[in-house]
Design an enzyme around this catalytic site. Structure first.
Site, mmCIF file in Angstrom:
data_model
loop_
_atom_site.group_PDB
_atom_site.id
_atom_site.type_symbol
_atom_site.label_atom_id
_atom_site.label_comp_id
_atom_site.label_asym_id
_atom_site.label_seq_id
_atom_site.Cartn_x
_atom_site.Cartn_y
_atom_site.Cartn_z
ATOM 1 N N ARG A 21 14.407 -12.357 108.620
ATOM 2 C CA ARG A 21 13.535 -13.083 107.682
ATOM 3 C C ARG A 21 14.323 -14.160 106.928
ATOM 4 O O ARG A 21 13.773 -15.167 106.529
ATOM 5 C CB ARG A 21 12.890 -12.112 106.697
ATOM 6 C CG ARG A 21 11.852 -11.220 107.354
ATOM 7 C CD ARG A 21 11.077 -10.379 106.353
ATOM 8 N NE ARG A 21 10.050 -9.603 107.034
ATOM 9 C CZ ARG A 21 10.126 -8.297 107.292
ATOM 10 N NH1 ARG A 21 11.183 -7.609 106.897
ATOM 11 N NH2 ARG A 21 9.155 -7.696 107.922
ATOM 12 N N SER A 38 14.278 3.229 114.372
ATOM 13 C CA SER A 38 13.261 3.092 113.327
ATOM 14 C C SER A 38 12.154 4.131 113.439
ATOM 15 O O SER A 38 10.986 3.803 113.329
ATOM 16 C CB SER A 38 12.654 1.681 113.418
ATOM 17 O OG SER A 38 11.992 1.349 112.227
ATOM 18 N N ASN A 41 11.576 9.583 110.218
ATOM 19 C CA ASN A 41 12.332 10.806 109.913
ATOM 20 C C ASN A 41 11.492 11.784 109.089
ATOM 21 O O ASN A 41 11.537 12.989 109.319
ATOM 22 C CB ASN A 41 13.581 10.521 109.072
ATOM 23 C CG ASN A 41 14.397 9.392 109.598
ATOM 24 O OD1 ASN A 41 13.898 8.282 109.697
ATOM 25 N ND2 ASN A 41 15.641 9.665 109.939
ATOM 26 N N CYS A 42 10.755 11.232 108.119
ATOM 27 C CA CYS A 42 10.037 12.095 107.173
ATOM 28 C C CYS A 42 8.965 12.913 107.881
ATOM 29 O O CYS A 42 8.561 13.962 107.377
ATOM 30 C CB CYS A 42 9.414 11.252 106.061
ATOM 31 S SG CYS A 42 10.602 10.092 105.360
HETATM 32 C C1 LIG Z 1 13.955 15.808 108.730
HETATM 33 C C2 LIG Z 1 14.152 14.716 107.727
HETATM 34 C C3 LIG Z 1 13.174 14.476 106.788
HETATM 35 C C4 LIG Z 1 13.345 13.461 105.854
HETATM 36 N N1 LIG Z 1 12.360 13.239 104.953
HETATM 37 C C5 LIG Z 1 12.500 12.264 104.043
HETATM 38 C C6 LIG Z 1 11.474 11.986 103.098
HETATM 39 O O1 LIG Z 1 10.419 12.635 103.108
HETATM 40 N N2 LIG Z 1 11.702 10.982 102.201
HETATM 41 C C7 LIG Z 1 12.863 10.256 102.194
HETATM 42 O O2 LIG Z 1 13.007 9.346 101.379
HETATM 43 N N3 LIG Z 1 13.847 10.506 103.077
HETATM 44 C C8 LIG Z 1 13.691 11.480 103.983
HETATM 45 N N4 LIG Z 1 14.700 11.728 104.875
HETATM 46 C C9 LIG Z 1 15.960 10.979 104.748
HETATM 47 C C10 LIG Z 1 15.932 9.670 105.503
HETATM 48 O O3 LIG Z 1 15.455 9.866 106.804
HETATM 49 C C11 LIG Z 1 17.372 9.137 105.553
HETATM 50 O O4 LIG Z 1 17.762 8.869 104.228
HETATM 51 C C12 LIG Z 1 17.471 7.888 106.395
HETATM 52 O O5 LIG Z 1 17.137 8.177 107.726
HETATM 53 C C13 LIG Z 1 18.870 7.324 106.333
HETATM 54 O O6 LIG Z 1 18.883 6.183 107.173
HETATM 55 P P1 LIG Z 1 20.218 5.600 107.744
HETATM 56 O O7 LIG Z 1 19.826 4.446 108.617
HETATM 57 O O8 LIG Z 1 21.158 5.339 106.641
HETATM 58 O O9 LIG Z 1 20.897 6.768 108.595
HETATM 59 P P2 LIG Z 1 20.409 7.635 109.830
HETATM 60 O O10 LIG Z 1 18.943 7.938 109.785
HETATM 61 O O11 LIG Z 1 21.363 8.752 109.906
HETATM 62 O O12 LIG Z 1 20.616 6.663 111.072
HETATM 63 C C14 LIG Z 1 21.871 6.232 111.483
HETATM 64 C C15 LIG Z 1 21.846 6.045 112.989
HETATM 65 O O13 LIG Z 1 23.094 5.507 113.375
HETATM 66 C C16 LIG Z 1 23.414 6.004 114.653
HETATM 67 N N5 LIG Z 1 24.855 5.919 114.841
HETATM 68 C C17 LIG Z 1 25.829 6.574 114.152
HETATM 69 N N6 LIG Z 1 27.042 6.237 114.610
HETATM 70 C C18 LIG Z 1 26.840 5.353 115.613
HETATM 71 C C19 LIG Z 1 27.717 4.643 116.489
HETATM 72 N N7 LIG Z 1 29.034 4.781 116.391
HETATM 73 N N8 LIG Z 1 27.174 3.824 117.408
HETATM 74 C C20 LIG Z 1 25.823 3.670 117.500
HETATM 75 N N9 LIG Z 1 24.946 4.316 116.707
HETATM 76 C C21 LIG Z 1 25.453 5.140 115.771
HETATM 77 C C22 LIG Z 1 22.937 7.435 114.616
HETATM 78 O O14 LIG Z 1 22.666 7.892 115.939
HETATM 79 C C23 LIG Z 1 21.682 7.344 113.765
HETATM 80 O O15 LIG Z 1 20.517 7.314 114.556
HETATM 81 C C24 LIG Z 1 14.542 12.705 105.841
HETATM 82 C C25 LIG Z 1 15.536 12.952 106.795
HETATM 83 C C26 LIG Z 1 15.354 13.936 107.743
HETATM 84 C C27 LIG Z 1 16.434 14.182 108.762
#
Ligand SMILES: Cc1cc2nc3c(=O)[nH]c(=O)nc-3n(C[C@H](O)[C@H](O)[C@H](O)COP(=O)(O)OP(=O)(O)OC[C@H]3O[C@@H](n4cnc5c(N)ncnc54)[C@H](O)[C@@H]3O)c2cc1C
Length: 245
Positions: A21, A38, A41-42
């Site tokens: 964007r 994308s 997760n929730c």
């Molecule tokens: C079951 C569950 C329920 C949830 N419910 C809620 C909710 O109701 N409300 C809320 O606010 N939050 C919720 N959360 C939390 C929310 O999903 C996380 O805070 C969010 O997903 C974090 O996003 P992120 O991109 O930082 O990390 P992640 O979701 O951990 O994504 C990081 C990604 O990076 C990839 N990765 C890591 N290392 C490498 C590498 N070296 N090369 C390539 N790829 C890599 C991983 O495979 C992963 O898919 C929930 C989480 C879970 C697991």
């Protein structure tokens, strides 16, 4: 300008779409180790519980839809294994084919998230965790298996958000659920006066809640507790927090 992003879930995809964007001309490549970007997760615990009935509802975007809408090159099943900051390159492994290659960058964004922590106890490999769509499929299949067997029970280590959401959904599926929490209350962010009300609500729905105790060993169909007790466990979940990747 070429920006590489490691991680394609909430952090990585927000960065990619925001960057698009702000800059129509930037070259954006996202590397995601799992097979999905994308995703919702929730919603994962609610798919396991059958409340969300359609798996597609978890998958908000695909690499193709992101490419069409945001002109970002999204590579799933692809892991970044090393960074050379001097040369401004990353090493990449295509997990489907095993092919290894390097990509150069002007900007590198790290959004690798956090992985569920599994305590180093005997039998730890039997514990399931829930982070992504593959975990969800494995957990839903395990629930089916357990319900088809004679020991229709689950022990959930951890009385935080994910542990309690799974408790709710396992009850929905018909499992007998015990939540084992090391602290003296579930839901650590709440004051104890509030947390006990959550515990009473769980108990009113048939969930056993044990606090001040940890799981010290996971056996075949049972867990051992730090107070010496044992519990039947058709399946065991580790929901005791995450560690940064
Ligand atoms: C079951 C569950 C329920 C949830 N419910 C809620 C909710 O109701 N409300 C809320 O606010 N939050 C919720 N959360 C939390 C929310 O999903 C996380 O805070 C969010 O997903 C974090 O996003 P992120 O991109 O930082 O990390 P992640 O979701 O951990 O994504 C990081 C990604 O990076 C990839 N990765 C890591 N290392 C490498 C590498 N070296 N090369 C390539 N790829 C890599 C991983 O495979 C992963 O898919 C929930 C989480 C879970 C697991």
């Amino acid at each position: 300008m070429r920006t590489l992003i490691v991680g394609g879930v909430a952090g990585g995809m927000s960065a990619a779409t925001r960057l698009r964007r702000m800059d129509e001309t930037a070259e954006i490549i996202v590397f995601e180790r799992s097979g999905h970007v994308s995703f919702a997760n929730c919603g994962l615990p609610y798919y396991v519980g059958g409340v969300i009935t359609h798996r597609e509802a978890l998958l908000l975007e695909t690499p193709e839809s992101i490419n069409t809408r945001f002109q970002a090159d999204v590579r799933v099943n692809t892991e970044v294994t090393a960074i050379d900051r001097a040369a401004k390159t990353v090493s990449v492994r295509d997990l489907a084919t095993g092919r290894e290659y390097t990509e150069s960058y002007d900007n590198l964004i790290l959004a690798p998230g956090a992985a569920p922590f599994v305590p180093p106890i005997p039998g730890a490999e039997r514990a399931l965790t829930l982070r992504n769509v593959a975990d969800t499929d494995a957990m839903a299949a395990k629930v089916d298996d357990v319900l088809a067997g004679s020991e229709k029970s689950a022990v959930i280590m951890g009385g935080g958000f994910i542990g309690l959401e799974l408790a709710e959904n396992f009850v929905e599926r018909g499992l007998k659920v015990t939540v084992v929490e090391l602290a003296n209350q579930i839901m650590a962010p709440l004051d104890v006066e509030m947390a006990i009300r959550v515990q009473w609500e769980l108990e009113s729905r048939g969930v056993d809640v044990i606090t001040g105790v940890s799981v010290t060993e996971i056996g075949e169909g049972t867990v051992t507790l730090s107070d010496g007790g044992t519990l039947p466990a058709g399946m065991v979940i580790a929901a005791i927090g995450v560690r940064p990747e």
